[in-house]
Design an enzyme around this catalytic site. Structure first.
Site, PDB file in Angstrom:
ATOM      1  N   ASN A  10       0.868  -1.171   0.000  1.00 34.92           N
ATOM      2  CA  ASN A  10       0.000   0.000   0.000  1.00 34.92           C
ATOM      3  C   ASN A  10       0.907   1.224   0.000  1.00 34.92           C
ATOM      4  OD1 ASN A  10      -1.812   2.041   0.475  1.00 34.92           O
ATOM      5  ND2 ASN A  10      -2.330   1.411   2.561  1.00 34.92           N
ATOM      6  N   TRP A  11       1.069   1.799  -1.179  1.00 35.33           N
ATOM      7  CA  TRP A  11       1.993   2.939  -1.303  1.00 35.33           C
ATOM      8  C   TRP A  11       1.439   4.222  -0.684  1.00 35.33           C
ATOM      9  CZ3 TRP A  11       5.017   3.516  -6.529  1.00 35.33           C
ATOM     10  CH2 TRP A  11       5.838   2.372  -6.707  1.00 35.33           C
ATOM     11  N   LYS A  12       0.138   4.232  -0.389  1.00 38.32           N
ATOM     12  CA  LYS A  12      -0.519   5.447   0.118  1.00 38.32           C
ATOM     13  C   LYS A  12      -0.236   6.608  -0.853  1.00 38.32           C
ATOM     14  CE  LYS A  12      -0.299   3.466   4.661  1.00 38.32           C
ATOM     15  NZ  LYS A  12      -0.313   3.627   6.105  1.00 38.32           N
ATOM     16  N   HIS A  95      -9.782   1.393   4.696  1.00 37.86           N
ATOM     17  CA  HIS A  95      -8.523   1.595   5.422  1.00 37.86           C
ATOM     18  C   HIS A  95      -8.752   2.585   6.576  1.00 37.86           C
ATOM     19  CE1 HIS A  95      -4.422   2.804   6.315  1.00 37.86           C
ATOM     20  NE2 HIS A  95      -4.045   1.663   5.761  1.00 37.86           N
ATOM     21  N   GLU A  97      -7.082   5.009   7.580  1.00 36.06           N
ATOM     22  CA  GLU A  97      -6.836   6.417   7.229  1.00 36.06           C
ATOM     23  C   GLU A  97      -8.056   7.000   6.510  1.00 36.06           C
ATOM     24  OE1 GLU A  97      -3.074   5.809   5.300  1.00 36.06           O
ATOM     25  OE2 GLU A  97      -2.196   5.327   7.258  1.00 36.06           O
ATOM     26  N   GLU A 163      -5.740  -4.567  10.761  1.00 36.22           N
ATOM     27  CA  GLU A 163      -4.720  -3.528  10.955  1.00 36.22           C
ATOM     28  C   GLU A 163      -5.026  -2.743  12.228  1.00 36.22           C
ATOM     29  OE1 GLU A 163      -2.647  -2.413   7.032  1.00 36.22           O
ATOM     30  OE2 GLU A 163      -4.458  -1.213   7.180  1.00 36.22           O
ATOM     31  N   GLY A 169       2.065   2.754  10.820  1.00 35.77           N
ATOM     32  CA  GLY A 169       2.995   3.865  10.646  1.00 35.77           C
ATOM     33  C   GLY A 169       3.670   4.296  11.936  1.00 35.77           C
ATOM     34  N   SER A 209       3.036  -1.616  10.526  1.00 37.73           N
ATOM     35  CA  SER A 209       4.497  -1.639  10.754  1.00 37.73           C
ATOM     36  C   SER A 209       5.136  -2.986  10.450  1.00 37.73           C
ATOM     37  CB  SER A 209       4.831  -1.183  12.179  1.00 37.73           C
ATOM     38  OG  SER A 209       4.427   0.162  12.373  1.00 37.73           O
ATOM     39  N   GLY A 230       2.625  -0.897   4.400  1.00 38.44           N
ATOM     40  CA  GLY A 230       2.648   0.516   4.017  1.00 38.44           C
ATOM     41  C   GLY A 230       4.073   0.992   3.805  1.00 38.44           C
ATOM     42  N   GLY A 231       4.620   1.671   4.808  1.00 42.76           N
ATOM     43  CA  GLY A 231       5.940   2.304   4.716  1.00 42.76           C
ATOM     44  C   GLY A 231       7.027   1.409   4.127  1.00 42.76           C
TER      45      GLY A 231
END
Ligand code: PGA
Length: 255
Positions: A10-12, A95, A97, A163, A169, A209, A230-231
């Site tokens: 997930n590149w966001k 998600h 976010e 999640e 994150g 994470s 993600g990150g």
């Protein structure tokens, strides 16, 4: 039951045309038909380039959101049918976010998921508790509420991503025990909603994470069938290391 691992990037809101090109060329060269299923979800702007590079390879492209209508006066939105038209195969829905910053509710997440499946997309449905909810012992109540809408979905076109919001994150990962406990409870809940057989076949991903150094332990849990990353997915080498850490990814015992 051994479920094929599903590892999702997930590149966001990150990435450029140049970065998607070099990243995907590396991924395409390395993905194997017998290994984990790999899905890359860049932002909307990069989807055409991503699909072009990934077509004909083992790497599959997903989007990070979609609308619940197929067309209409919805300025700024993207319909699931448009994603299918482009060659996108998966979409992330609900998600945390989106829930936190963009007013996503259980109902809108359900509507998006249904529309996505109707259009022919596979859905990664995200859920998870906040730190406050975990500390007040509400984790299962929250997961039960958020998962209720899954009863209306086709389990053959669905993966669920657990999640915990406090792990996204933050560098703070759920322990393997916490992850397995939540995943097993979710699978029991899904058996009630979708039937035992469907729940046994459905992949439940862990997200929050996930990094190359903690992926193997998380992915070794019996009810952790993959990861939503993600990150750590922004670095192609790091993401490949996470894929290799999954069962079937080439680094497990006897592989
Ligand atoms: P993270 O994000 O890996 O950066 O914690 C996971 C996610 O939000 O899907």
């Amino acid at each position: 039951m051994r479920r094929r691992s599903l590892i999702v990037a997930n590149w966001k809101m990150h990435g450029t045309v140049a970065s998607v090109q070099s990243y995907l060329e590396t991924m395409v060269a390395r993905a194997m038909p017998t290994g984990p299923e790999v899905v890359i979800c860049p932002p909307f702007t990069l989807l055409p380039a991503a699909v072009l590079i990934a077509t004909g390879s083992e790497v599959v492209i997903g989007a990070q959101n979609c609308h619940w209508e197929d067309k209409g006066a919805f300025t700024g939105e993207v319909a699931p049918t448009m994603l299918v038209d482009l060659g996108v195969r998966w979409v992330i829905v609900g998600h945390s976010e989106r829930r936190q910053y963009f007013g996503e509710s259980d109902q809108t997440a359900a509507a998006r998921s249904q529309a996505a499946q109707r259009a022919g997309l596979d859905v990664i449905f995200c859920l998870g508790e906040t730190l406050e909810q975990r500390e007040t012992g509400e984790t299962m109540t929250v997961l039960e509420r958020q998962s209720a809408v899954l009863a209306g979905l086709d389990p053959a076109r669905l993966a669920v991503a657990y999640e915990p919001v406090w792990a996204i994150g933050t560098g703070r990962t759920a322990t393997t025990v916490q992850a397995q406990e939540a995943h097993a409870a979710l699978r029991r809940r899904l058996a009630g909603l979708l039937g035992t057989e469907a729940a046994a076949a459905l992949r439940i991903l862990y997200g929050g994470s996930v990094k190359p150094d903690n992926a193997a332990a998380l992915l070794a849990q019996p009810d952790v069938d993959g990861a939503l990353v993600g990150g750590a997915s922004l670095d192609v080498e790091g993401f490949c290391a996470i894929i290799h850490a999954a069962p079937g990814g080439g680094r497990g015992a006897g592989e």
